[in-house]
Design a protein around this motif. Structure first.
Motif, PDB file in Angstrom:
ATOM      1  N   GLU A 208      -3.645   6.078   5.408  1.00  0.00           N
ATOM      2  CA  GLU A 208      -4.871   5.311   5.221  1.00  0.00           C
ATOM      3  C   GLU A 208      -5.654   5.796   4.001  1.00  0.00           C
ATOM      4  O   GLU A 208      -6.369   5.008   3.378  1.00  0.00           O
ATOM      5  CB  GLU A 208      -5.745   5.418   6.471  1.00  0.00           C
ATOM      6  N   THR A 209      -5.507   7.057   3.675  1.00  0.00           N
ATOM      7  CA  THR A 209      -6.213   7.597   2.506  1.00  0.00           C
ATOM      8  C   THR A 209      -5.745   6.914   1.229  1.00  0.00           C
ATOM      9  O   THR A 209      -6.554   6.598   0.342  1.00  0.00           O
ATOM     10  CB  THR A 209      -5.983   9.115   2.406  1.00  0.00           C
ATOM     11  N   ILE A 210      -4.445   6.677   1.127  1.00  0.00           N
ATOM     12  CA  ILE A 210      -3.904   6.007  -0.066  1.00  0.00           C
ATOM     13  C   ILE A 210      -4.442   4.588  -0.165  1.00  0.00           C
ATOM     14  O   ILE A 210      -4.811   4.108  -1.244  1.00  0.00           O
ATOM     15  CB  ILE A 210      -2.364   6.014  -0.028  1.00  0.00           C
TER      16      ILE A 210
ATOM     17  N   LYS B   1      -5.251   6.804  -6.483  1.00  0.00           N
ATOM     18  CA  LYS B   1      -4.123   6.706  -5.551  1.00  0.00           C
ATOM     19  C   LYS B   1      -3.052   7.755  -5.836  1.00  0.00           C
ATOM     20  O   LYS B   1      -2.340   8.189  -4.927  1.00  0.00           O
ATOM     21  CB  LYS B   1      -3.521   5.300  -5.606  1.00  0.00           C
ATOM     22  N   LEU B   2      -2.945   8.186  -7.099  1.00  0.00           N
ATOM     23  CA  LEU B   2      -1.982   9.234  -7.431  1.00  0.00           C
ATOM     24  C   LEU B   2      -2.404  10.553  -6.782  1.00  0.00           C
ATOM     25  O   LEU B   2      -1.580  11.255  -6.183  1.00  0.00           O
ATOM     26  CB  LEU B   2      -1.883   9.402  -8.944  1.00  0.00           C
TER      27      LEU B   2
ATOM     28  N   GLU C 112     -19.294  14.404   7.029  1.00  0.00           N
ATOM     29  CA  GLU C 112     -17.894  14.606   7.414  1.00  0.00           C
ATOM     30  C   GLU C 112     -17.201  13.291   7.745  1.00  0.00           C
ATOM     31  O   GLU C 112     -15.998  13.136   7.524  1.00  0.00           O
ATOM     32  CB  GLU C 112     -17.829  15.540   8.618  1.00  0.00           C
ATOM     33  N   ASP C 113     -17.946  12.307   8.267  1.00  0.00           N
ATOM     34  CA  ASP C 113     -17.361  11.018   8.639  1.00  0.00           C
ATOM     35  C   ASP C 113     -17.485   9.972   7.539  1.00  0.00           C
ATOM     36  O   ASP C 113     -17.088   8.821   7.734  1.00  0.00           O
ATOM     37  CB  ASP C 113     -18.046  10.492   9.913  1.00  0.00           C
ATOM     38  N   ASP C 114     -18.033  10.350   6.403  1.00  0.00           N
ATOM     39  CA  ASP C 114     -18.208   9.415   5.283  1.00  0.00           C
ATOM     40  C   ASP C 114     -17.015   9.548   4.338  1.00  0.00           C
ATOM     41  O   ASP C 114     -17.014  10.376   3.419  1.00  0.00           O
ATOM     42  CB  ASP C 114     -19.521   9.726   4.560  1.00  0.00           C
ATOM     43  N   ASN C 115     -15.992   8.740   4.569  1.00  0.00           N
ATOM     44  CA  ASN C 115     -14.760   8.860   3.778  1.00  0.00           C
ATOM     45  C   ASN C 115     -14.980   8.509   2.310  1.00  0.00           C
ATOM     46  O   ASN C 115     -14.354   9.092   1.427  1.00  0.00           O
ATOM     47  CB  ASN C 115     -13.672   7.968   4.368  1.00  0.00           C
TER      48      ASN C 115
END
Length: 639
Positions: free
Chosen positions: A344-346, A464-465, A110-113
């Protein structure tokens, strides 16, 4: 003969009255059809009373409001196809994200982005490929193939198993070359935890899913769907899918609870545009070379209701974010309402990600996990059968022939097996919410769903899209999904019209299956330690089976429906029988015939190979279907 003469007389009288009233003929705007691909105006049923001399005459106008704006075989203009597909894309991406997160949680990542991003890209890519193949070569209905709830429930069950409990993440250990000793840092060792804990569990899920997907594919390839249709009817399907929807109310709450006001507003906007304004044609400015600037009428608010609702809800969240009305505490649930929640995800997502088989290592196998996925496979087959019927009804098509259903189930199983090789951690089957969207927008074009597959490939490959769509605030996604998901549940309940609902037998089947499907799983979840048969493996199997409401309730309904005495008509099986006249719902309007399920490129060659009529996935399957199809073709040629 008298009825025909009466019809001719009424038509002649109507034309004569129009001439006497000096009513001009409506202007036909050819440019409008060229631009939108359809004639925009829709006639509504009404009766106009006109005084002609001393006579009061009624003029009837034909009701076309039930018709689709774009039928399955229609091709909307390219830019409209892109917009329709974009609306579908915004509907499916949140559930791709949810499924990727559920898989990550079940393998303790769960914490491994980075792993979650890789799982998300894999999920979107497989959904895209399967959707395109299904609409082009599979059942050929406008359906989206994705990670359905039938595979999410087993992930919830797997996460609760004792052997799959997550260990606390340890911190990094660094070797000090000067002292020759190791020392522990305060930074969590995400990479080491992934290699030793997460990936081994994911590899076990891979091998188990490959075998479950292979069995899923064989159900369609061998024609077992026809056997299922003889024993699985509305009385089994309705409780199964209703319990599945009830079980997932917590998932919907996860999206809506960060801000119920935004969710309610987004849902209300979609209801107003799609339901309250149904039948109203919006005035739109248009420019054509022949007429210049002019106004046309087109139900744009209906066909793009969900897209408009998401954009408006997203804008409201943006205003609330920059006005300081939302919390800035990341630990607060309301933080997921902010438009900068996923910024931050982008930044973290790479520009290009290409999923490939074996990206997480070689596959392994576990009997318990396989059984969990196999139960999901059985549920997804039942769900897909109901989905095909629902999609055919909303698309104004006759029920799909047995060959198309076999081909669709085979394609779903094949892609679920491929999902195992890719390490997605879940199967890929027909998704229900997008079928409800067809009923709202009245756009059933197959081209839209093929474009949806292309757009999803772009979201999967261009990382990124896809991340931009993932940053849509949770309440907006939840609110926009309420109407489509609720509409689908209503469609499932409507299948009870095919059974004799006044029958005590049928009421007992539905009531007992729903009640036990709610009671038993809740009791087992709270008292799982009391189940001790002497075999740990069998205990796990019982727990996984009994804690799945849709499977347990559906199993109870299946047993009762097939053991209690009742006729096929009473049970609703006669209305679902393929190849019979009763299978067509006489209350709905049929706009296209069975040819829409065939693959034009292959059918003309299959006719020349006699043995093809024995393969369940081809249109020539069984001599009866073959003769029927040839007869329909002959009648069309005569016309």
């Amino acid at each position: 003969m008298d009825a025909s003469m009466e019809c001719v007389r009424r038509l002649s009288t109507k034309n004569d009255i129009l001439d006497r009233m000096d009513v001009g003929k409506p202007e036909i705007v050819k440019d409008d059809k060229d631009i939108l691909g359809k004639k925009p105006s829709i006639a509504e049923q009404k009766t106009q009373k006109q005084n002609v001399g001393n006579e009061k005459i009624e003029i009837e106008i034909e009701d076309n409001s039930w018709k689709l704006l774009y039928k399955v075989s229609d091709s909307p203009p390219f830019y409209m196809t892109v917009l329709f597909a974009l609306q579908q894309t915004l509907m499916v991406l949140p559930f791709c994200v949810m499924s990727a997160i559920m898989v990550a949680q079940s393998v303790c990542a769960e914490d491994d982005n980075d792993l979650k991003t890789q799982l998300l890209s894999t999920t979107i890519f497989l959904s895209a490929v399967c959707t395109f193949l299904q609409t082009t070569f599979g059942v050929r209905l406008p359906v989206y193939q994705g990670p359905t709830p039938a595979y999410i429930v087993p992930l919830l069950v797997i996460s609760g198993l004792p052997d799959w409990k997550c260990e606390p993440m340890w911190n990094k250990v660094i070797f000090n070359a000067t002292t020759g000793e190791n020392f522990t840092t305060d930074e969590p060792d995400i990479v080491g935890y992934r290699e030793k804990i997460a990936l081994p569990k994911l590899r076990v899920m891979q091998g188990s899913l490959i075998l479950a997907g292979g069995l899923h594919m064989m159900i369609g390839l061998t024609g077992l769907v026809g056997v299922l249709l003889n024993v699985v009817g509305p009385l089994t399907v309705v409780p199964t899918l209703v319990l599945l929807g009830i079980e997932l109310n917590g998932v919907m709450n996860t999206f809506c609870e960060p801000h119920w006001g935004v969710s309610a507003g987004t849902c209300l906007i979609s209801i107003i545009l799609a339901v309250y304004l149904n039948g109203w044609n919006m005035p739109l400015p248009m420019y054509t070379r022949g007429r210049g600037f002019h106004i046309i009428r087109y139900p744009l608010q209906q066909v793009l209701a969900i897209l408009f609702a998401i954009l408006i809800g997203w804008s409201i969240c943006g205003i609330l974010t920059y006005a300081g009305a939302l919390t800035s505490d990341p630990n607060d649930k309301q933080y997921k309402t902010r438009t900068d929640f996923g910024a931050e995800t982008i930044e973290r997502t790479p520009w290009a990600t290409i999923p490939y088989p074996g990206q997480f290592g070689s596959s392994e196998f576990n009997t318990g996990i396989f059984l969990a996925f196999f139960l999901a496979t059985l549920l997804s087959v039942i769900e897909s059968i109901a989905d095909y019927y629902a999609c055919a009804r909303l698309s104004h098509l006759p029920p799909p022939p047995l060959s198309a259903m076999n081909r669709g189930i085979m394609m779903e199983g094949f892609m679920s097996m491929i999902a195992g090789f890719f390490g997605a951690g879940h199967g890929t089957t027909t998704y229900s919410n997008n079928i409800g969207l067809i009923g709202m927008t009245r756009v059933a074009s197959r081209r839209v769903f093929q474009m949806l597959g292309i757009q999803l490939v772009m979201c999967a490959v261009i990382g990124k899209l896809g991340a931009v769509f993932v940053t849509i605030p949770y309440p907006v996604l939840g609110g926009s999904s309420i109407l489509s998901f609720g509409l689908f549940i209503g469609i499932m309940l409507s299948y009870l019209q095919f059974v004799d609902i006044n029958s005590t037998r049928n009421m007992a089947v539905v009531g007992v299956s729903l009640l036990t499907g709610l009671m038993v799983p809740n009791w087992v979840k709270e008292n799982s330690t009391t189940i001790k048969t002497g075999s740990d493996e069998f205990d796990k199997l019982l727990i996984m089976t009994l804690t799945n409401p849709s499977f347990f309730g559906g199993f109870v309904a299946f047993i009762l429906d097939n053991t209690l005495k009742g006729t096929k008509r009473e049970r609703g099986l006669a209305a679902w029988a393929l190849g019979e006249s009763q299978s067509v719902d006489t209350q709905s309007k049929i706009e296209e015939d069975l040819d829409v399920y065939e693959i034009p490129i292959f059918t003309k060659y299959l006719d020349k190979i006699p043995c093809m009529k024995y393969l369940p996935i081809f249109p020539t399957y069984t001599p009866e279907n073959y003769r029927c199809r040839k007869q329909l073709t002959s009648e069309k040629e005569k016309q």
